[in-house]
Scaffold this motif. Structure first.
Motif, PDB file in Angstrom:
ATOM      1  N   UNK A   1       0.672  -1.455   0.066  1.00  0.00           N
ATOM      2  CA  UNK A   1      -0.088   0.021   0.055  1.00  0.00           C
ATOM      3  C   UNK A   1       0.890   1.382   0.057  1.00  0.00           C
TER       4      UNK A   1
ATOM      5  N   UNK B   1     -15.861   0.007  -1.361  1.00  0.00           N
ATOM      6  CA  UNK B   1     -15.017   0.995  -1.046  1.00  0.00           C
ATOM      7  C   UNK B   1     -14.370   0.941   0.321  1.00  0.00           C
ATOM      8  N   UNK B   2     -13.166   0.997   0.196  1.00  0.00           N
ATOM      9  CA  UNK B   2     -12.539   0.988   1.577  1.00  0.00           C
ATOM     10  C   UNK B   2     -12.043   2.010   2.209  1.00  0.00           C
ATOM     11  N   UNK B   3     -11.836   3.165   1.595  1.00  0.00           N
ATOM     12  CA  UNK B   3     -11.216   4.410   1.988  1.00  0.00           C
ATOM     13  C   UNK B   3     -10.229   5.057   1.157  1.00  0.00           C
ATOM     14  N   UNK B   4      -9.199   6.039   1.928  1.00  0.00           N
ATOM     15  CA  UNK B   4      -8.348   6.555   1.111  1.00  0.00           C
ATOM     16  C   UNK B   4      -7.457   5.536   0.467  1.00  0.00           C
TER      17      UNK B   4
ATOM     18  N   UNK C   1      -6.033   1.717   0.971  1.00  0.00           N
ATOM     19  CA  UNK C   1      -6.816   0.845   1.868  1.00  0.00           C
ATOM     20  C   UNK C   1      -7.412  -0.350   1.243  1.00  0.00           C
TER      21      UNK C   1
ATOM     22  N   UNK D   1      -4.569  -2.677   1.763  1.00  0.00           N
ATOM     23  CA  UNK D   1      -4.821  -3.077   3.011  1.00  0.00           C
ATOM     24  C   UNK D   1      -5.663  -4.037   3.514  1.00  0.00           C
ATOM     25  N   UNK D   2      -6.808  -3.875   2.758  1.00  0.00           N
ATOM     26  CA  UNK D   2      -7.990  -4.842   3.229  1.00  0.00           C
ATOM     27  C   UNK D   2      -7.491  -5.988   2.492  1.00  0.00           C
TER      28      UNK D   2
ATOM     29  N   UNK E   1      -4.461  -7.627   1.980  1.00  0.00           N
ATOM     30  CA  UNK E   1      -3.645  -7.981   2.607  1.00  0.00           C
ATOM     31  C   UNK E   1      -4.086  -8.431   4.158  1.00  0.00           C
ATOM     32  N   UNK E   2      -4.785  -7.776   4.747  1.00  0.00           N
ATOM     33  CA  UNK E   2      -5.305  -8.106   5.972  1.00  0.00           C
ATOM     34  C   UNK E   2      -6.200  -9.282   5.983  1.00  0.00           C
TER      35      UNK E   2
END
Lengths: 329, 329, 329, 329
Positions: D130, D191-194, D197, D200-201, D203-204
């Motif tokens: 990211x 939609x996850x954010x900036x 993200x 990030x989503x 990967x998490x």
């Protein structure tokens, strides 16, 4: 002082040097030409002073003007940017906190490479990702300059006493030129191979150090709970195959040794966050080279948790304290 | 031979001994009375032979009759059960594979404690859970006998050459009596404290050994992938704070040292399954004492996986080989 | 109450039961004969009360006399020892803290097996090492009795409401007889197989639970630091392959869910030390069966460290709090 | 096909979308203007085909000319470089193997940003760090363009069937414009954010997935060795707090479920090296944000070792096979 405990000053590191060296090349010794120095922090400042003490004119800069003042009073010429340093010196040493700083100082808009002269020798003593060292070397080569990585072992005390150990990576032909300067600041200089191998050697050593320290802390704690006297257990380990630097030279259990951080409430020495930083570098290089490091990786996680739980500024041997507490206490 | 590589024979272990010793108590030396020996496996057999060589009559038994034959030919008296040994000898040494065997030999229906005489000295050289050692000591005490744990370091070679190291736990008053016999079979005898501490010392040493070995293997592998020459890296580590027995005496990377299992395709030495067994003991004692051993525990898991994936009989330094392979090879 | 959060009361556990059951055997229903109950702690006391409520005469004992008083007032007959219970009842339930207690209560000098009658059904609801369950079954069988392990899921609240889940191991022929009693105390009873498999099922579930919880805590923490909103991240995980009970039913991040310990400062729920105990059992059984459990083992170490660092009595989801703190805070 | 097993196609991912969407903005729908597509590999190729199917003219390029041929035959216009794509299209999608490729394609000498037009929408569906996404966004913004990260879940099968899930990071105002294109290629867009993200989503999720899978494999293996039937154990876990996606939807034990890779010798599905790659990204982001991920980190090491030991191309659930083997087999 405890701050110099993690150096290698008792060892004849230079013996590792596989390069037959004539330490004083005629070129540079005809007269002592100026040496650039960028990064005047806790480590960089005493290093630069040792260059001055050895008679080298120093051209210095730092993002914090106040860091420059003391060196200026001692005779150094202070300039405004890395680019200016490169304009005035053909040998430059950098000592910076982390990879992004190194990238900025070398390749940024006012960076060294904007004004570097052909043939300039660039020595970076920061501890950073070896991949970044390689990138810098490529960028320097495009400008006709030579980049070497030369991270140090030894803390502020060793820096002041010119007792640092330098692990040097870069083209072998230029090693002597680097050695001339580094021996002013350190007791041992070891040539490790191609660019990046100085960083690699440091990262590898510190990873194994962290593993040995946590392992020693676990082992001593377990032995104590099983009824062994800590001093006797340390003696047994040190005569046996469990022996390591952390058990015989830097034992983490209070009362076992004198003159180490464990005898002084884990003050001084090598801080937990610094170890966590170095383990982060090991982790990154391992990930990038697809190398499994199960214990190194777990050691990283442990120092990361400790850094966030009140052990940030304690010596890294405080992992004994972190692990030892018993339930109900 | 490689089989004796994991001993402590270069060290003056006896210096750890905090007991002022008069090695020959008058009681036992008036004449050499018989010594019982139970467990004539790879280790027990040469140990018993060394007792014979030192002039002690030996009363022996083993579950495998064929194991007894050789010793009988050398002059030992062979009997049918541990109980019979106890009937004929007032000093008995046991050398058995694991905790359940020890429990059976001491407290089973034909066990030592069925016929043990008051004042008999029982020395168990098996490597077992220290909690079992303590149980046996309590059971022995009820019968008026004395139990000591005395696990060994050193393999079959060291056993043959009477160069084992014994780590002894038990009441201090009886230590000299134990020492008299143990010095016939080993080069070093160290008194560790109360019953169970001999086992504790051995378990602790081997746990730290395993951590140091895996850590060394990871570190050497990472360094090599980062471009360092393995011999040079080993030199650097060994002069630095990463130094440990596995890096400087038993390096796991082929080509770095001679005379170690890594120079011989990981044959000989200390097998992976044996290390996994000792780590299992460390794990159990840590769990039972609520002691966190994050690296020791992970080392255990790694040797457990290796044991099941073709490394069972290779030396434990083969973890380098286990970790080194690269994708696509 | 939070204390019942870790039960299975929403699930039709009984469906797992592969035994075709006729829940009321003619023998035991002819009339309700007395049931023995040993261990009247936080869990045992409400369990025994539920037997009373269902019309069973109860013969009880406990090492703490005060624990017996309340049950006596409710109509139970209190006796002095497990042996006496065995003398008066041919169905006995035990609910004890740990393996040594179970060994003592069954095989000790005043233990059940001293006076157990042929054909007696012994049901142990303690959470212990399955190897101990097997030992008890063998010892019971020698006396002509039948031993089954039946550990529970669900806390004190579930015990009071007769909403426990029982995981039962033992000979299949006797399962119905056990089921008759267990359904008075629980909502779900599942037959798992031979003796010890009840314990095995519980240990396995709780090990995977611990792994999932720590994994969820790490993941949520990482996502938050990478800029994700915690509620949105939980939603994404719960719709995706990262989904687990700890992410969708018991999320450890304050503010993500209501009615869970993370919404209540990690009070109530399932304490960290209890999880550490269960992971210790998992660790021991894995070691003894030579089964590698790398993540389970590390989860054990983490809960062990937490238990010693102020999290002993917090819910086990507080691992999020343990891991989340940032340096400098 | 097994290749689509790791998608989210059964879930209504779109519900996560917190943006009130008017899916068809007037600007882009007046007529279908060309869409650029860079990276025509196993995933990119079917994605680009779905754009063609939906009536979008496609301007494509790839470093391998042969990858372009098939798309050209279907009507796409093939050009020589990312810069040319940027010259001809104001909406561009990139689907590349790793961070360095993304950096090259966007900022290299023939990169998108050399010729990008103001207002161009850049959507990167690669799975990368990211931090690199953020760098690209900053670089794009300097040129007046908009960069969004939109990594996918779902394999080649899902790509072909337009059933991918996209996790989108970037400025909210441009999300609708991205959504228009992404819905042609996927079933779910969240939609996850900036910026960053989305990565990030992904990967998490994949880190928690890996932890759950290894945990499930360990747990099932332990339970089986303790005598539990694997199907019964899976049932118990799935009704209990150990439940996770890997236990109830993708069980790694052969014979427990049908239609999953474990039923097909671990062929198809999500390969071990791909999981190792994603865990490497998780590791890097965790290191860089100083976030402790003990289990995630160990999971990474395990998949790294597996990748080098013959499991590279097997589905990641083959960790059960990796851990299960017993000594002597």
């Amino acid at each position: 002082m405890l701050s110099s405990l993690i150096d290698f000053s008792d060892y004849s590191f230079i013996k590792c040097n596989t390069v037959k060296s004539d330490p004083l090349s005629s070129r540079s010794m005809a007269s002592k030409t100026p040496v650039g120095f960028i990064g005047l922090g806790n480590m960089g400042s005493p290093m630069a002073k040792n260059l001055l003490r050895n008679g080298y004119p120093v051209i210095a800069t730092d993002v914090f003007p106040e860091s420059c003042k003391e060196l200026q009073d001692l005779g150094a010429q202070v300039v405004d940017s890395p680019a200016e340093v490169a304009d005035k010196a053909d040998r430059i040493i950098t000592m910076l906190p982390s990879s992004p700083n190194v990238i900025e100082v070398y390749t940024g808009p006012n960076g060294i490479l904007k004004k570097v002269k052909k043939g300039t020798l660039l020595i970076d003593s920061s501890t950073i990702d070896p991949a970044v060292s390689k990138e810098m070397a490529v960028a320097a080569e495009k400008m006709g300059a030579v980049f070497m990585d030369a991270p140090v072992s030894g803390g502020v005390g060793a820096a002041s006493l010119a007792k640092l150990t330098f692990m040097v990576g870069g083209v072998e032909e230029e090693y002597h030129a680097a050695q001339e300067l580094l021996t002013c600041m350190g007791a041992n200089v070891v040539y490790c191979g191609q660019v990046g191998t100085g960083q690699a050697a440091k990262i590898c050593n510190n990873m194994l150090l962290a593993i040995g320290m946590i392992g020693t802390a676990e082992t001593m704690n377990l032995g104590i709970r099983l009824g062994l006297d800590p001093k006797l257990l340390a003696q047994i380990l040190n005569m046996s195959s469990g022996r390591c630097w952390s058990s015989d030279t830097y034992n983490p259990v209070p009362g076992v040794m004198e003159g180490v951080p464990s005898a002084n409430n884990y003050q001084g020495g090598f801080g937990t966050t610094l170890m966590a930083k170095d383990l982060g570098l090991a982790q990154n290089t391992a990930t990038n080279t697809k190398t499994p490091i199960p214990l190194g990786s777990l050691a990283h996680q442990i120092y990361r948790v400790m850094s966030a739980r009140g052990y940030a500024n304690k010596d890294f041997s405080s992992v004994f304290q972190f692990l030892r507490e018993e339930e109900g206490q």
